[in-house]
Design an enzyme around this catalytic site. Structure first.
Site, mmCIF file in Angstrom:
data_model
loop_
_atom_site.group_PDB
_atom_site.id
_atom_site.type_symbol
_atom_site.label_atom_id
_atom_site.label_comp_id
_atom_site.label_asym_id
_atom_site.label_seq_id
_atom_site.Cartn_x
_atom_site.Cartn_y
_atom_site.Cartn_z
ATOM 1 N N GLU A 99 2.916 4.997 1.285
ATOM 2 C CA GLU A 99 2.181 5.530 0.406
ATOM 3 C C GLU A 99 2.762 6.886 1.132
ATOM 4 O O GLU A 99 3.376 7.033 2.366
ATOM 5 C CB GLU A 99 0.947 5.629 1.330
ATOM 6 N N ASP A 117 7.577 8.844 0.409
ATOM 7 C CA ASP A 117 7.993 8.586 -1.064
ATOM 8 C C ASP A 117 8.085 7.584 -1.954
ATOM 9 O O ASP A 117 8.990 6.966 -1.389
ATOM 10 C CB ASP A 117 8.662 10.466 -0.574
ATOM 11 N N GLY A 118 7.252 7.306 -2.452
ATOM 12 C CA GLY A 118 8.009 5.997 -3.404
ATOM 13 C C GLY A 118 8.598 6.219 -4.464
ATOM 14 O O GLY A 118 9.516 4.595 -4.296
ATOM 15 N N ASP A 133 -0.501 3.418 -8.007
ATOM 16 C CA ASP A 133 -1.462 4.380 -7.852
ATOM 17 C C ASP A 133 -1.375 5.512 -7.236
ATOM 18 O O ASP A 133 -1.781 5.987 -6.496
ATOM 19 C CB ASP A 133 -1.792 2.875 -6.754
ATOM 20 N N ASP A 151 -3.080 12.400 -9.273
ATOM 21 C CA ASP A 151 -2.258 12.723 -11.221
ATOM 22 C C ASP A 151 -0.968 13.383 -11.276
ATOM 23 O O ASP A 151 -0.413 13.987 -9.645
ATOM 24 C CB ASP A 151 -3.478 13.249 -11.955
HETATM 25 N N1 SAM Z 1 -7.508 5.408 -7.248
HETATM 26 C C1 SAM Z 1 -6.451 7.339 -7.384
HETATM 27 C C2 SAM Z 1 -6.817 7.820 -8.682
HETATM 28 O O1 SAM Z 1 -6.337 7.454 -9.853
HETATM 29 O O2 SAM Z 1 -7.526 8.667 -9.062
HETATM 30 C C3 SAM Z 1 -5.251 7.706 -7.274
HETATM 31 C C4 SAM Z 1 -5.408 6.459 -5.611
HETATM 32 S S1 SAM Z 1 -4.459 6.903 -4.488
HETATM 33 C C5 SAM Z 1 -5.396 7.728 -3.346
HETATM 34 C C6 SAM Z 1 -3.039 8.325 -4.499
HETATM 35 C C7 SAM Z 1 -2.582 8.088 -4.341
HETATM 36 O O3 SAM Z 1 -1.219 8.443 -4.146
HETATM 37 C C8 SAM Z 1 -2.589 9.120 -2.606
HETATM 38 O O4 SAM Z 1 -3.165 8.494 -1.588
HETATM 39 C C9 SAM Z 1 -1.252 9.777 -3.126
HETATM 40 O O5 SAM Z 1 -0.635 10.481 -1.292
HETATM 41 C C10 SAM Z 1 -0.072 8.396 -2.895
HETATM 42 N N2 SAM Z 1 1.044 9.565 -3.186
HETATM 43 C C11 SAM Z 1 1.429 11.190 -4.269
HETATM 44 N N3 SAM Z 1 2.546 10.948 -4.784
HETATM 45 C C12 SAM Z 1 3.433 9.734 -4.271
HETATM 46 C C13 SAM Z 1 4.191 9.846 -4.098
HETATM 47 N N4 SAM Z 1 5.016 10.280 -4.357
HETATM 48 N N5 SAM Z 1 4.775 8.465 -3.013
HETATM 49 C C14 SAM Z 1 3.365 7.865 -2.274
HETATM 50 N N6 SAM Z 1 2.243 7.983 -2.859
HETATM 51 C C15 SAM Z 1 2.203 9.015 -3.591
#
Ligand code: SAM
Length: 282
Positions: free
Chosen positions: A107, A138-139, A157, A160
């Site tokens: 995350e 970063d994923g 997950d 957007d």
């Molecule tokens: N259920 C949700 C939705 O679709 O609206 C998504 C839930 S989750 C909270 C999304 C997570 O992805 C966020 O906490 C965000 O920080 C994380 N995220 C965004 N970009 C990312 C990346 N490049 N690598 C890892 N995590 C990331």
């Protein structure tokens, strides 16, 4: 009764609002604005950059559908990678599968995890599970590491495709995920609203088809999200999503609030308005 409303605004054309009973967290991290509040209808809610992300009462629709179709169809379900998922709901559902030995969750934003652990404990109840390794990073950079041992299931997950989530919607990222899958592995993503965000949904399908031999979108309700109808996509090299192992569904079904055998089959039925568009993608 408070007069405070949390309003998600979709491109200045469509709004969804919830009355705020109580603010629990309002902050801004290096990556995004993070709000957590309590509401009458959905319970406690997480919003990121103005977008409603997860709620205590409705998160099960989204998390069960992201996780279980992949977990019950992959050749094995021992080693799992979650990208994003900071609220902890995806990890919780993965860890309910008795075959799981190891879950790595990457995350990007530690502040989301902290806010959710503090205020949304009912969603992320798996933080203390010794099988879970949480990496703040970063994923996209993580899956690019060639030395990683393969994963049976990879779940995206993410937010957007704007802000930190943008890289998670690109062909390069998808091809890195494919490279990290074990034989018979499954990659599943949340692929936005196929109604309201039709271009985002179709672009993701097109890109996924360029990388994976089998790309099968599936559908379900997500009552908190703008427009309600949501999509996820099951991607693999030859895993039939409809050939799920009934024993694996049975093991988790009693603990689910939405997902079951019938839902699994029905979710892969493609509505006509999308059938035509998907056929047009070639
Ligand atoms: N259920 C949700 C939705 O679709 O609206 C998504 C839930 S989750 C909270 C999304 C997570 O992805 C966020 O906490 C965000 O920080 C994380 N995220 C965004 N970009 C990312 C990346 N490049 N690598 C890892 N995590 C990331």
């Amino acid at each position: 009764m408070s007069d405070d409303w949390y309003v998600e605004d979709y491109r200045g054309e469509f709004r969804v609002g919830l009355r705020v009973k109580e603010w629990l967290h309002r902050g801004e991290s290096e990556y995004q604005k993070i709000d957590v509040f309590d509401s009458e209808v959905f319970g406690r809610v997480l919003a990121l950059d103005g977008v409603l992300n997860a709620s205590e009462r409705a998160e099960f629709f989204y998390h069960e559908m992201l996780v279980h179709p992949a977990m019950v169809t992959a050749a094995a379900a021992r080693r799992v990678l979650i990208i994003g998922g900071g609220d902890g709901g995806t990890a919780r559902e993965v860890l309910r599968h008795p075959t799981v030995e190891e879950v790595v969750m990457v995350e990007i934003d530690g502040a989301v995890v902290d806010a959710c652990r503090r205020h949304l404990g009912a969603i992320g109840s798996a933080w203390e599970d010794p099988r879970l390794e949480l990496i703040i990073g970063d994923g996209a950079a993580y899956v690019a590491r060639e030395e990683l041992a393969p994963f049976d299931v990879i779940l995206l997950d993410g937010t957007d495709p704007e802000g930190p989530g943008e890289v998670l919607y690109e062909n390069y990222f998808y091809s890195q995920c494919r490279a990290r899958l074990a034989p018979g592995g499954v990659f599943a993503i949340q692929s936005a609203s196929p109604f309201l965000m039709r271009e985002v949904f179709l672009r993701a399908q097109r890109r996924l088809r360029a990388v994976f031999a089998d790309v099968r979108p599936y559908f379900g309700p997500a009552p908190l999200y703008c427009s309600g109808l949501w999509s996820w996509t099951h991607c693999s090299a030859g895993v039939d999503p409809l050939a799920a192992d009934p024993a694996r569904i049975e093991a988790i079904e009693p603990g689910c609030d939405y997902y079951n055998r019938e839902i699994h089959r029905a979710a892969f039925a493609v509505p006509n308005f999308l059938r035509r568009e998907l056929a047009g993608l070639g």
